[in-house]
Design a protein around this motif. Structure first.
Motif, PDB file in Angstrom:
ATOM      1  N   SER A  79      39.965  -3.304  -5.088  1.00  0.00           N
ATOM      2  CA  SER A  79      38.799  -3.836  -4.378  1.00  0.00           C
ATOM      3  C   SER A  79      38.017  -2.726  -3.677  1.00  0.00           C
ATOM      4  CB  SER A  79      39.250  -4.885  -3.356  1.00  0.00           C
ATOM      5  OG  SER A  79      40.013  -4.296  -2.320  1.00  0.00           O
ATOM      6  N   ASP A 111      37.217  -9.403 -14.641  1.00  0.00           N
ATOM      7  CA  ASP A 111      36.711 -10.703 -15.114  1.00  0.00           C
ATOM      8  C   ASP A 111      37.796 -11.524 -15.811  1.00  0.00           C
ATOM      9  OD1 ASP A 111      34.079 -10.233 -14.208  1.00  0.00           O
ATOM     10  OD2 ASP A 111      33.693  -9.001 -15.985  1.00  0.00           O
ATOM     11  N   PHE A 172      38.494  -9.134  -5.100  1.00  0.00           N
ATOM     12  CA  PHE A 172      37.111  -9.384  -4.708  1.00  0.00           C
ATOM     13  C   PHE A 172      36.502  -8.087  -4.186  1.00  0.00           C
ATOM     14  CE2 PHE A 172      39.313 -13.426  -4.312  1.00  0.00           C
ATOM     15  CZ  PHE A 172      38.439 -14.308  -4.948  1.00  0.00           C
ATOM     16  N   THR A 173      35.247  -7.877  -4.496  1.00  0.00           N
ATOM     17  CA  THR A 173      34.533  -6.705  -3.999  1.00  0.00           C
ATOM     18  C   THR A 173      33.417  -7.160  -3.069  1.00  0.00           C
ATOM     19  OG1 THR A 173      33.120  -6.736  -5.980  1.00  0.00           O
ATOM     20  CG2 THR A 173      35.058  -5.308  -6.021  1.00  0.00           C
ATOM     21  N   THR A 175      29.849  -7.642  -1.202  1.00  0.00           N
ATOM     22  CA  THR A 175      28.425  -7.657  -1.560  1.00  0.00           C
ATOM     23  C   THR A 175      27.620  -7.777  -0.274  1.00  0.00           C
ATOM     24  OG1 THR A 175      28.328 -10.067  -1.779  1.00  0.00           O
ATOM     25  CG2 THR A 175      28.978  -8.801  -3.738  1.00  0.00           C
ATOM     26  N   THR A 177      25.939 -10.220   0.662  1.00  0.00           N
ATOM     27  CA  THR A 177      26.045 -11.588   1.211  1.00  0.00           C
ATOM     28  C   THR A 177      27.488 -12.047   1.399  1.00  0.00           C
ATOM     29  OG1 THR A 177      25.922 -12.497  -1.027  1.00  0.00           O
ATOM     30  CG2 THR A 177      23.856 -12.255   0.198  1.00  0.00           C
ATOM     31  N   GLN A 179      31.216 -11.540  -0.730  1.00  0.00           N
ATOM     32  CA  GLN A 179      32.060 -10.896  -1.712  1.00  0.00           C
ATOM     33  C   GLN A 179      31.963 -11.652  -3.035  1.00  0.00           C
ATOM     34  OE1 GLN A 179      36.078 -11.059  -0.239  1.00  0.00           O
ATOM     35  NE2 GLN A 179      36.255 -13.245  -0.517  1.00  0.00           N
ATOM     36  N   LYS A 180      32.335 -10.950  -4.115  1.00  0.00           N
ATOM     37  CA  LYS A 180      32.307 -11.575  -5.426  1.00  0.00           C
ATOM     38  C   LYS A 180      33.605 -11.282  -6.161  1.00  0.00           C
ATOM     39  CE  LYS A 180      30.163  -7.749  -7.982  1.00  0.00           C
ATOM     40  NZ  LYS A 180      29.082  -7.360  -8.896  1.00  0.00           N
ATOM     41  N   PHE A 181      33.918 -12.159  -7.096  1.00  0.00           N
ATOM     42  CA  PHE A 181      35.129 -12.005  -7.879  1.00  0.00           C
ATOM     43  C   PHE A 181      34.969 -10.845  -8.844  1.00  0.00           C
ATOM     44  CE2 PHE A 181      37.316 -13.168 -11.928  1.00  0.00           C
ATOM     45  CZ  PHE A 181      38.622 -12.935 -11.496  1.00  0.00           C
ATOM     46  N   TRP A 182      35.926  -9.912  -8.813  1.00  0.00           N
ATOM     47  CA  TRP A 182      35.905  -8.746  -9.696  1.00  0.00           C
ATOM     48  C   TRP A 182      36.876  -8.900 -10.859  1.00  0.00           C
ATOM     49  CZ3 TRP A 182      39.354  -5.190 -11.542  1.00  0.00           C
ATOM     50  CH2 TRP A 182      38.837  -4.024 -12.117  1.00  0.00           C
TER      51      TRP A 182
END
Length: 460
Positions: A79, A111, A172-173, A175, A177, A179-182
Motif C-alpha cells: 500500500s 486488481d 488499498f492505496t 487517494t 478523496t 482510498q481505492k482498492f489496489w
C-alpha cells in the motif's frame, strides 16, 4: 489452594472408608460401588482429555493466527509502495518464509489477478490467476475487500498442487478523496506441512483426534484426523480464525472407560485403583492450580485470569482510554456443582464464558475473575451499556444442554465507567461495579420471589 487440598484429602479418606466397609461387610452392594468408582474414573479421564485438548487447540490457533500478521505486513508494504518490483517482493517474502516454516508462498494480486509470486518456481503456475473470477476463491477475496481484514480460506486444492490455507488481505492505496482498492496480498500455508508439525503432538495411543471446519450450514466437514471422533460423546474445542471456526475433537480409543470390566475384578483391586485415582487427581489438581495461577489465561475457560485483567485495566487507565468495567456473578451456580459435580459445572462455565465472549466485541476483554464471577472491560458501545448487559443476560439465560442435562442460568451484572478526569482506579471501578451488581442481584431475587423472574433452576 489450601482449601482445595483439604477437600481432596477429605474425599480420598471418605472413599477409602466407604470402599473398606462395602468390601468387607456388604458384598452385595459392591456392584453399586463399582459403578460409582467407574463414573469417577470416566470423569477424571474426560477432565485430563479436556486439559490436553485445550493445550493443543491453543497452540494450533496461535500458529494459524500468527500468519495473519504476515498478510497484514505485506498489505502495508504494498500500500505504501504500489509499484513494488518482483525483486523487492522477493526480499520481503524471503524474510516471511524464514520466520514461519508453515508458510510456503507469497502472492501479490493487483486488481485480484496474481502477478508476482515467491518462490517463483514453485508458484509460477499461479501467475495470471484471477481470484475475483475463480468461483472457489471469489467469495473469500470479496470478503477480504469488504471487511478490510485478513480472511482465511482452506484447506483447498491449490493450483500449484497440494492443499493450502490462504490468508488474503485487501490492499488499498490513498487517494485525494480517501482510498481505492489496489489488489490483494496472499499468504499460502501448506496444510499438510502444518499438520506434520503437530503430528507428534496429536499422536497419542490413548486418544483419537480430528480437525473439522463448519460449512455455511454450520455442519462439520472433516479436514484431518479420524472420523470416529464424530461420536456425540466427543469432547471438542473451537479454534477461532479469521472468518472461520475449526473444531478440534478428542475421543479415547477405548471409549471413556464405561465398558472396561477388568478395572474392578476384586474389592482389594478396587481400593487400590480408588487410592491411585484420588492421589493422581490431587497431584493433577495441585499442578493445575499452580500453573493457572502463574499463567495469563484461565485454562478452563480460555478467558483472562485475575492478574491479567488487573494488568489490562491499569493499562487502559494509564492510556486514558475510556472504558466500562462490568462485574458479573452467576446466580445459584453452586447448585449445579453440588447436584451434578464439578466436571459438569466446568462444562457449564465453559459454555457461559463462550456466550459472554460472543456477545462482546473483539476489542473487549473478558476474565473469569472467580469461581462463578466474571469481569469484562468494554471499550466500545460506551453509550449503550444497559443494552449490552441485557443482551449478555439473555444469551447466558438461553437454555443449554450439557452431558444430557439442561440448564438455564441467570446472572447479576453491575458496571462502572472510567472518569474523564482520569481519577478512576481499578479498586474504585471494581467497588462501584460490584455494589451495582449486588443491587442487581437483590433485584433479581425480589423478582424471583414475586414470580417475575424469567430464570429457571437447573434441570436434568
Amino acid at each position: 489452594m489450601h482449601k482445595l487440598r483439604q477437600l481432596t484429602l477429605k474425599n480420598l479418606l471418605i472413599s477409602f472408608i466407604m470402599a473398606s466397609v462395602i468390601a468387607g461387610f456388604v458384598w452385595q452392594s459392591f456392584r453399586l460401588l463399582q459403578q460409582e468408582q467407574m463414573t469417577a474414573a470416566v470423569n477424571a479421564t474426560k477432565y485430563a482429555a479436556l486439559t490436553k485438548l485445550f493445550s493443543i487447540a491453543s497452540a494450533l490457533e496461535s500458529e494459524l493466527n500468527e500468519t495473519i500478521k504476515y498478510s497484514d505486513f505485506l498489505s502495508l508494504i504494498v500500500s505504501h509502495n504500489p509499484d513494488i518490483t518482483q525483486e523487492e517482493l522477493d526480499g520481503y517474502a524471503q524474510l516471511v518464509l524464514e520466520q514461519n516454516d508453515s508458510i510456503v508462498g507469497i502472492q501479490v494480486a493487483p486488481d485480484g489477478i496474481v502477478q508476482m509470486v515467491y518462490p517463483y518456481e514453485q508458484h509460477k503456475v499461479a501467475i495470471g490467476h484471477d481470484l475475483l473470477k475463480d468461483p472457489q476463491r471469489k467469495q473469500y477475496a470479496l470478503q477480504a475487500i469488504e471487511t478490510g481484514k485478513a480472511v482465511l480460506q482452506g484447506p483447498v486444492q491449490a493450483i500449484q498442487g497440494g492443499y493450502f490455507l490462504f490468508n488474503r488481505k485487501a490492499i488499498f492505496t490513498p487517494t485525494e478523496t480517501g482510498q481505492k482498492f489496489w489488489g490483494l496480498s496472499v499468504v499460502a500455508v501448506d496444510f499438510d506441512r502444518l499438520m506434520d508439525v503437530y503430528q507428534k503432538t496429536f499422536h497419542d495411543e490413548q486418544y483419537l483426534f480430528s480437525l473439522s471446519v463448519r460449512d455455511d450450514n454450520d455442519k462439520p466437514v472433516l479436514l484431518w484426523g479420524d472420523a470416529q471422533t464424530s461420536s456425540s460423546n466427543t469432547i471438542q474445542q473451537s479454534i477461532v480464525l479469521p472468518h472461520a471456526t475449526w473444531d478440534l475433537k478428542i475421543y479415547p480409543r477405548t471409549n471413556w472407560g464405561e465398558t472396561d470390566e477388568t478395572v474392578f475384578k476384586t474389592a482389594q483391586f478396587d481400593l487400590l485403583i480408588t487410592a491411585l485415582v484420588f492421589v493422581l487427581a490431587f497431584a493433577s489438581t495441585s499442578s493445575y492450580l499452580k500453573n493457572r495461577r502463574q499463567s495469563r489465561i484461565d485454562p478452563l475457560t480460555g478467558s483472562l485470569n485475575k492478574n491479567s485483567i488487573f494488568t489490562h485495566v491499569n493499562a487502559l487507565l494509564n492510556r486514558r482510554k475510556p472504558f466500562t468495567l462490568l462485574v458479573m456473578d452467576l446466580n445459584s451456580f453452586k447448585q449445579v456443582n453440588d447436584q451434578y459435580g464439578h466436571y459438569i459445572g466446568d462444562l457449564v462455565l465453559i459454555e457461559i464464558t463462550q456466550r459472554i465472549q460472543n456477545t462482546l466485541s473483539k476489542e473487549d476483554r473478558l476474565s473469569r475473575f472467580g469461581g462463578d464471577e466474571y469481569i469484562a472491560t468494554i471499550t466500545t458501545n460506551q453509550d449503550d451499556i444497559e443494552t449490552l448487559a441485557q443482551q449478555i443476560r439473555i444469551n447466558v439465560m438461553s437454555p443449554m444442554v450439557v452431558e444430557g442435562h439442561t440448564f438455564q442460568i441467570n446472572l447479576a451484572i453491575g458496571w462502572a465507567q472510567s472518569k474523564a478526569d482520569n481519577s478512576s482506579t481499578y479498586s474504585s471501578l471494581y467497588q462501584e461495579a460490584d455494589q451495582r451488581m449486588y443491587m442487581n442481584k437483590a433485584q433479581l431475587k425480589t423478582m424471583h420471589s414475586s414470580g417475575n423472574d424469567m430464570s429457571l433452576p437447573a434441570t436434568s
